[in-house]
Design a protein around this motif. Structure first.
Motif, short mmCIF file in Angstrom:
data_model
loop_
_atom_site.label_atom_id
_atom_site.label_comp_id
_atom_site.label_asym_id
_atom_site.label_seq_id
_atom_site.Cartn_x
_atom_site.Cartn_y
_atom_site.Cartn_z
N HIS A 112 -8.39 -6.50 -4.04
CA HIS A 112 -8.06 -5.69 -2.87
C HIS A 112 -8.23 -4.20 -3.15
O HIS A 112 -8.03 -3.76 -4.27
CB HIS A 112 -6.62 -5.95 -2.43
CG HIS A 112 -6.40 -7.34 -1.95
ND1 HIS A 112 -6.20 -8.39 -2.82
CD2 HIS A 112 -6.34 -7.88 -0.71
CE1 HIS A 112 -6.03 -9.51 -2.14
NE2 HIS A 112 -6.11 -9.23 -0.85
N ASN A 113 -8.55 -3.46 -2.11
CA ASN A 113 -8.68 -2.02 -2.26
C ASN A 113 -7.64 -1.26 -1.44
O ASN A 113 -6.98 -0.37 -1.95
CB ASN A 113 -10.07 -1.56 -1.84
CG ASN A 113 -11.08 -1.82 -2.93
OD1 ASN A 113 -10.85 -1.47 -4.09
ND2 ASN A 113 -12.19 -2.46 -2.58
N GLU A 114 -7.50 -1.66 -0.22
CA GLU A 114 -6.62 -0.94 0.70
C GLU A 114 -5.16 -1.17 0.29
O GLU A 114 -4.73 -2.31 0.07
CB GLU A 114 -6.91 -1.48 2.11
CG GLU A 114 -6.34 -0.66 3.22
CD GLU A 114 -5.11 -1.34 3.75
OE1 GLU A 114 -4.10 -0.62 3.92
OE2 GLU A 114 -5.15 -2.56 3.97
N SER A 117 -2.62 -3.93 1.98
CA SER A 117 -2.97 -5.33 1.73
C SER A 117 -2.88 -5.66 0.25
O SER A 117 -2.53 -6.77 -0.15
CB SER A 117 -4.35 -5.65 2.28
OG SER A 117 -5.32 -4.91 1.60
N LYS A 118 -3.16 -4.66 -0.60
CA LYS A 118 -3.06 -4.87 -2.03
C LYS A 118 -1.60 -5.09 -2.44
O LYS A 118 -1.29 -6.00 -3.22
CB LYS A 118 -3.61 -3.64 -2.76
CG LYS A 118 -3.79 -3.82 -4.26
CD LYS A 118 -4.57 -2.64 -4.83
CE LYS A 118 -4.93 -2.84 -6.27
NZ LYS A 118 -6.01 -1.97 -6.72
N ALA A 121 -0.56 -8.52 -1.35
CA ALA A 121 -1.21 -9.56 -2.16
C ALA A 121 -0.52 -9.70 -3.52
O ALA A 121 -0.27 -10.82 -3.99
CB ALA A 121 -2.68 -9.24 -2.34
#
Lengths: 230, 230
Positions: A112-114, A117-118, A121
């Motif tokens: 994940h990058n954002e 959401s990271k 997660a």
DNA sequence: GTCTATACACAGATAGAC
DNA sequence: GTCTATCTGTGTATAGAC
């Protein structure tokens, strides 16, 4: 991501309990006197299952080698060809547990990058992993303090590492403006506390028929209400 | 309420560590063979301090009676005139700890009516009490599972009781419209997890010079952001 | 009330047969 | 590779002197 999908994810990345035992075997080949991989892995699994079961009831130091012999179905002599002392057995289990958690969190983190959401997660992955390997997590928490100085340091580093994973996401999210300005260390600690609650009090949630997916979603809601920038 | 005021509050209500030892003495007069209250209370305090110190390092079942004798400065024989077995010592400490927590939370709970301030008061009181008696809390958490069935039940009831105190406040606040509609049990569990974090990871906060007042305020902020109705 | 000395059980670990 | 039998240290608990 839900629990079921996470299990598939673990299988795809060779992170099952059996491969954990295989890792134990390969990383301790000098002390393990068994030559056939298949035999060793099969018995290591029996040993670990027995250790977790007995330790959950009475703790590692109250577990006798005779208890372990009965529960695992192996003789005292046989046990001692898999590790050279009870203390070493403790170290092996803790070390492998830590490296498993680190590997999985690293994997998930890179997907994940954002920031928002990271964050979600990573929180969920930790919860789901602790559900899948709950005896292992419980064992690590309860027995970590009974280590010698050097091994104890390894555990401390792991504690700070998983905390840092969260702290970094929070910092980055703040810079990008997605997350509120906050005390990153305190927020990360509180998130870790919520994760620990799941595997430490598993019996309570089992009794109330609360699933790990429900718990995870509630934790996420709680965290979002505090962390997300408005 | 801050930590300093809470300490005064404890003194005013005879909830010091010394009076806890006095309670242990009076509630176990059949088994304690010492007649003079003053001697008994003084030595019980020495024994408990020693138990907490050793147990923090290696756990109760790894603590030998000889360890306890050395650390407390009393002989083996003398120790056995304060309890009739090591197991009974464990029971005594756990029972007294539970009744201390219950009493204090009850006291604090009765001092407030309005849900939001009651919730905050109860959360803080628990945190402050765990700070004051941190070795006792740590001991209770780590050793509770090593009890026999009957005593274990006592601990379970206590766990549910402190959870219910929070659940009732949340329910009442929801009816009055001060607090959001939510899953009371999950919220209460998460609050308990944050409280546990403080006494389980005390070393981490000590190292980072985070005080119990700072931690308590942060927990309250976190809880408010999720629980308060808008 | 507190001590020292000791009983007796049981722990971890190993040797050597199979 | 796995078993049984056994060594040796250490654990909890008590008895009886002071």
């Amino acid at each position: 991501m839900n629990y079921e999908k996470f299990l598939t994810f673990l299988n795809e990345h060779e992170e099952t309990l059996e491969s954990a035992c295989r890792r134990v075997y390969f990383e301790n080949q000098e002390t393990i006197m068994i030559k056939k991989e298949k035999t060793a892995v099969k018995n290591l699994k029996k040993i670990l299952d027995a250790v977790f079961k007995i330790t959950y009831e009475k703790g590692f130091s109250a577990m006798t080698m005779r208890d372990l012999s009965n529960e695992s179905g192996m003789s005292l002599g046989a046990l001692y060809s898999y590790f050279k002392s009870k203390e070493e057995l403790l170290n092996i289990i803790l070390r492998q547990g830590i490296s498993m958690v680190t590997r999985v969190l690293e994997l998930v983190s890179q997907m994940h990058n954002e920031p928002v959401s990271k964050l979600e997660a990573v929180i969920k992955a930790h919860l789901f992993l602790s559900e899948k390997a709950r005896s292992w997590f419980y064992f690590m928490f309860m027995e970590a303090k009974n280590l010698n100085a050097q091994e104890c340091d390894t555990v401390l580093k792991a504690e700070y590492h998983t905390e840092k994973v969260i702290v970094d996401i929070l910092k980055n999210g703040e810079i990008l403006g997605d997350l509120k300005k906050q005390n990153h260390i305190l927020t990360a600690s509180i998130i870790k506390a919520m994760q620990q609650e799941w595997y430490l009090k598993r019996w309570k949630y089992a009794k109330r028929k609360i699933t790990v997916d429900e718990y995870a979603d509630y934790v996420i809601k709680f965290v979002r209400s505090f962390c997300i920038a408005k």
